[in-house]
Design an enzyme around this catalytic site. Structure first.
Site, mmCIF file in Angstrom:
data_model
loop_
_atom_site.group_PDB
_atom_site.id
_atom_site.type_symbol
_atom_site.label_atom_id
_atom_site.label_comp_id
_atom_site.label_asym_id
_atom_site.label_seq_id
_atom_site.Cartn_x
_atom_site.Cartn_y
_atom_site.Cartn_z
ATOM 1 N N CYS A 2 38.674 -13.088 9.306
ATOM 2 C CA CYS A 2 39.633 -13.280 8.232
ATOM 3 C C CYS A 2 39.039 -12.693 6.957
ATOM 4 C CB CYS A 2 39.888 -14.760 8.028
ATOM 5 S SG CYS A 2 40.357 -15.569 9.563
ATOM 6 N N ARG A 27 41.085 -7.111 7.840
ATOM 7 C CA ARG A 27 40.265 -8.106 8.526
ATOM 8 C C ARG A 27 41.117 -9.119 9.298
ATOM 9 N NH1 ARG A 27 35.100 -8.147 6.261
ATOM 10 N NH2 ARG A 27 34.713 -10.175 7.180
ATOM 11 N N TRP A 71 43.228 -13.976 10.776
ATOM 12 C CA TRP A 71 43.253 -13.471 12.146
ATOM 13 C C TRP A 71 43.033 -14.706 13.002
ATOM 14 C CZ3 TRP A 71 39.988 -13.258 16.440
ATOM 15 C CH2 TRP A 71 40.319 -12.320 17.410
ATOM 16 N N ASN A 97 36.326 -18.213 6.564
ATOM 17 C CA ASN A 97 36.239 -17.144 7.559
ATOM 18 C C ASN A 97 35.118 -17.506 8.519
ATOM 19 O OD1 ASN A 97 36.079 -14.716 8.991
ATOM 20 N ND2 ASN A 97 34.757 -13.768 7.456
ATOM 21 N N GLY A 98 35.452 -17.657 9.800
ATOM 22 C CA GLY A 98 34.418 -17.998 10.780
ATOM 23 C C GLY A 98 34.966 -18.973 11.796
ATOM 24 N N GLU A 465 36.390 6.967 24.549
ATOM 25 C CA GLU A 465 36.788 6.754 23.155
ATOM 26 C C GLU A 465 38.248 7.193 22.929
ATOM 27 O OE1 GLU A 465 35.773 5.076 20.831
ATOM 28 O OE2 GLU A 465 36.608 5.914 19.010
ATOM 29 N N LYS A 469 41.080 4.697 21.597
ATOM 30 C CA LYS A 469 41.834 4.976 20.368
ATOM 31 C C LYS A 469 43.332 4.966 20.653
ATOM 32 C CE LYS A 469 39.514 4.595 18.045
ATOM 33 N NZ LYS A 469 38.242 4.262 17.485
ATOM 34 N N GLU A 472 44.670 1.355 21.431
ATOM 35 C CA GLU A 472 44.672 0.363 20.352
ATOM 36 C C GLU A 472 45.713 0.641 19.275
ATOM 37 O OE1 GLU A 472 40.586 1.778 18.115
ATOM 38 O OE2 GLU A 472 41.319 -0.222 17.677
ATOM 39 N N HIS A 488 37.851 8.565 42.914
ATOM 40 C CA HIS A 488 37.335 7.398 43.646
ATOM 41 C C HIS A 488 38.178 6.151 43.378
ATOM 42 C CE1 HIS A 488 33.858 9.598 45.037
ATOM 43 N NE2 HIS A 488 33.610 10.007 43.790
ATOM 44 N N LYS A 587 39.440 -5.560 11.897
ATOM 45 C CA LYS A 587 38.369 -4.564 11.797
ATOM 46 C C LYS A 587 36.992 -5.161 12.046
ATOM 47 C CE LYS A 587 37.151 -0.367 9.910
ATOM 48 N NZ LYS A 587 37.499 0.525 11.009
HETATM 49 C C1 F6R Z 1 37.903 0.622 17.767
HETATM 50 C C2 F6R Z 1 37.021 -0.207 16.966
HETATM 51 C C3 F6R Z 1 36.274 -1.295 17.635
HETATM 52 C C4 F6R Z 1 34.880 -1.453 17.003
HETATM 53 C C5 F6R Z 1 34.167 -2.690 17.565
HETATM 54 C C6 F6R Z 1 32.762 -2.813 17.034
HETATM 55 O O1 F6R Z 1 38.522 1.591 16.976
HETATM 56 O O2 F6R Z 1 36.903 -0.031 15.784
HETATM 57 O O3 F6R Z 1 36.175 -1.090 18.998
HETATM 58 O O4 F6R Z 1 34.142 -0.310 17.264
HETATM 59 O O5 F6R Z 1 34.896 -3.836 17.227
HETATM 60 O O6 F6R Z 1 32.758 -2.877 15.644
HETATM 61 P P1 F6R Z 1 31.466 -2.579 14.800
HETATM 62 O O7 F6R Z 1 31.151 -1.141 14.934
HETATM 63 O O8 F6R Z 1 31.829 -2.969 13.401
HETATM 64 O O9 F6R Z 1 30.373 -3.432 15.373
#
Ligand code: F6R
Length: 592
Positions: A2, A27, A71, A97-98, A465, A469, A472, A488, A587
């Site tokens: 959050c 967040r 969140w 937050n937590g 990746e 991307k 998500e 496989h 994020k």
């Molecule tokens: C995908 C994304 C997440 C982060 C993951 C780790 O676009 O951003 O998969 O890579 O949550 O986050 P960090 O790098 O902040 O530890």
């Protein structure tokens, strides 16, 4: 996950809180709320985005207040579960937050004492516990309450009739921003950078008593003098600057980030930092989650090929539950935010075992940066879009630098790598100009429900990746596979409605990849090849070709990543998805 904000000063708090909350939305954005203090506390909260709350909010007068973007962890997103939460009499308001791990036990105890709870959250117990301890000194009551709470938290507390905020953190980030006769408290710097660049980073366990002209921080029972850092994040870095989405803006910043990262190598002190990371080590482990884990997988190829040192790459979230931790000579933790709980837990364990750790992070002063032996900052600037893009490229650059500037590499290899890396940003700029090929591919994918990405060797992680991307931000189900693995099992899913994006690079994997592409085509799946060359080898075996610049094999992940980022972006754009804030995500993932 959050975002929390506090303000105390001479201006109306409401507008300032909303402004900062909109910058904290990455967040968490399922619900939000504010409380404004003074003689009485007035609060408004709602399900949904900050802008919706703001547009429907009555004017609440007052020059101090707290705010929250949520969140959800405990309880569905709705107005009752949204923060701030209150004590029984509505006199103490808290944003949190937590996660509180002993919340059931504490709520039971408080209920036995007559406290009534209205929400399904763990956070609501905090104001009730503070109320229990309050005997005229808010800070004292907060500290006593926190002594009973287990888990992670960053909180800001507001009490009616008191012109002060109390803030505290344990394993969740919290910074204080200082301006002329006003003070801000926030989960991160970008939330308040419009108002001040003077930042105090709180440490775990700190409690701050904040009035508009004074900050007193208590650390380990002693009041300390706050250290004020002047940071250089500008407002333009946190604005869209004409782009439709932060994600596109952040992808467009990538050439500049590459240049900046390489510019660091003109300073002998910086070069020395890179020389120090990989020295006489016989094994290395890289840990990370999500996109950062994928950067780690690329790092394995780079380090093993260039230095011949074995590298194990671990999902940090899996490592946490191992009975036995194998400690390598060096652990590199990659975390854009520096606050990912799944990364912090093993990092702390490693720290306790006196294992040698280096962190690659984008956030100055983040928790990860403070519990490792050395830190490499990616200097990518604030990344607002939830999907990591420019920070991934910046992480790759750090991995190249620690490899090619390590004290154990030969000079020729270093000079070759340096020369090649210096050319990449120009090539990327040209590639970004030819945007149409990515738009077309994105549009095509947006009409499908399933997509595969395949790559081999150092580009296998880029297939992972690309799939991450795309799924998500566009909600299209996507899988990343090693080119050789798709036969496989996943072959069973291929048909004319399942496009496959194949990463084809002029290297030792090319012929095998071309065979894989032919096998896929025989199963009628449309194949789009991302290739660094267009020649007769791929004529007739693909439905479309996207061309990326030719760069040496070890550096091909940079150009291929940018290609898959753009494809995912346009796929989501054609579907009309909320690209910067995908559903259910946040994020900074500060829960395990
Ligand atoms: C995908 C994304 C997440 C982060 C993951 C780790 O676009 O951003 O998969 O890579 O949550 O986050 P960090 O790098 O902040 O530890």
């Amino acid at each position: 996950m959050c975002g929390i904000i506090g303000y105390i000063g001479n201006r109306e708090a409401q507008a300032i809180l909303f402004n900062c909350m909109s910058r904290l939305e990455y967040r968490g954005y399922d619900s939000c709320g504010i409380a404004i203090g003074g003689k009485n506390i007035h609060s408004i909260k709602n399900k949904g985005r900050v802008i919706e709350l703001q547009e429907n909010a009555p004017r609440i007068e007052g020059t101090l207040g707290i705010g929250h973007t949520r969140w959800a962890t405990h309880g569905t997103p709705n107005a009752v579960n949204a923060h701030p939460h209150f004590d029984c009499h509505g006199k103490i308001a808290v944003v949190h937050n937590g996660i509180i791990t002993n919340y059931l036990q504490l709520i039971r105890k408080l209920k036995n004492k007559g406290h009534e709870f209205v929400s399904e959250t763990d956070s609501e117990l905090i104001p009730h516990l503070i109320e229990e301890y309050y005997c005229g000194d808010l800070q004292d009551a907060v500290e006593k309450a926190l002594d009973e709470i287990e888990g992670t938290l960053a909180i800001i507390v507001l009490k009616e009739d008191i012109e002060e905020l109390i803030a505290s953190r344990r394993n969740s980030p919290l910074v204080i921003g200082i301006a002329e006769n006003e003070v801000f408290v926030a989960s991160d710097v970008p939330a308040i950078v419009e108002f001040t660049n003077k930042i105090v980073y709180l440490e775990d366990g700190d409690t701050a008593r904040i009035s508009k002209d004074k900050i007193r921080i208590k650390r380990n029972e002693v009041t300390i003098t706050p250290v004020i850092n002047e940071i250089n994040v500008t407002k333009t870095e946190i604005e869209k600057n004409g782009f439709d989405h932060f994600m596109l803006k952040e992808i467009r910043e990538e050439p500049e980030i590459i240049e900046q990262s390489l510019d660091m190598l003109t300073n002998e002190k910086n070069i020395d930092e890179y020389r120090q990371v990989i020295r006489e080590v016989s094994d290395i482990s890289i840990i990370g989650c999500g996109t950062s884990y994928h950067a780690g997988l690329v790092g394995k190829y780079i380090i093993e090929e260039a230095l011949g040192i074995p590298v194990r790459v671990e999902l940090a979230s899996e490592l946490n539950h191992r009975h036995r931790m194998i400690i390598p000579d060096l652990t590199i933790a990659i975390t854009q935010s520096g606050e990912t709980a799944d990364v912090l837990v093993p990092l702390k364990k490693l720290h306790q075992c006196q294992a040698h750790t280096t962190v690659i992070t984008n956030v100055y002063g983040s928790t990860a940066s403070r519990i490792s032996d050395s830190v490499l900052y990616t200097h990518a600037g604030p990344e607002i879009s939830v999907a990591a893009t420019k920070t991934f490229i910046a992480q790759l650059l750090e991995l190249y630098k620690i490899t090619f500037y390590s004290s154990i590499i030969d000079t020729d290899s270093r000079m070759y790598a340096h020369k090649e890396l210096m050319c990449i940003s120009e090539k990327v700029k040209q590639m970004l100009e030819n945007d149409v090929q990515f738009q077309r591919c994105g549009e095509f994918l947006s009409e499908h429900n399933e997509v595969f990405f395949i790559g081999r060797g150092i580009n296998f992680p880029i297939a992972l990746e690309g799939a991450l991307k795309l799924k998500e931000i566009s909600y299209i189900h996507a899988e990343g596979y090693a080119g050789g693995e798709i036969k496989h099992g996943p072959f069973a899913l291929l048909d004319e409605n399942t496009p496959v994006i194949a990463l084809l690079t002029r290297d030792g994997t090319r012929d095998a990849m071309i065979s894989n592409i032919k096998e896929i085509q025989a199963r009628k799946s449309p194949v789009i090849v991302i290739s660094d060359s267009q020649d007769k080898d791929i004529d007739g075996i693909t439905d479309a070709v996207i061309t990326v610049p030719q760069v040496p094999y070890l550096f091909s992940p940079i150009v291929n990543t940018i290609a898959v980022q753009l494809i995912a972006y346009y796929g989501a754009k054609f579907k009309g998805c909320p690209i910067d804030n995908p559903r259910n995500l946040a994020k900074t993932v500060t829960v395990e």
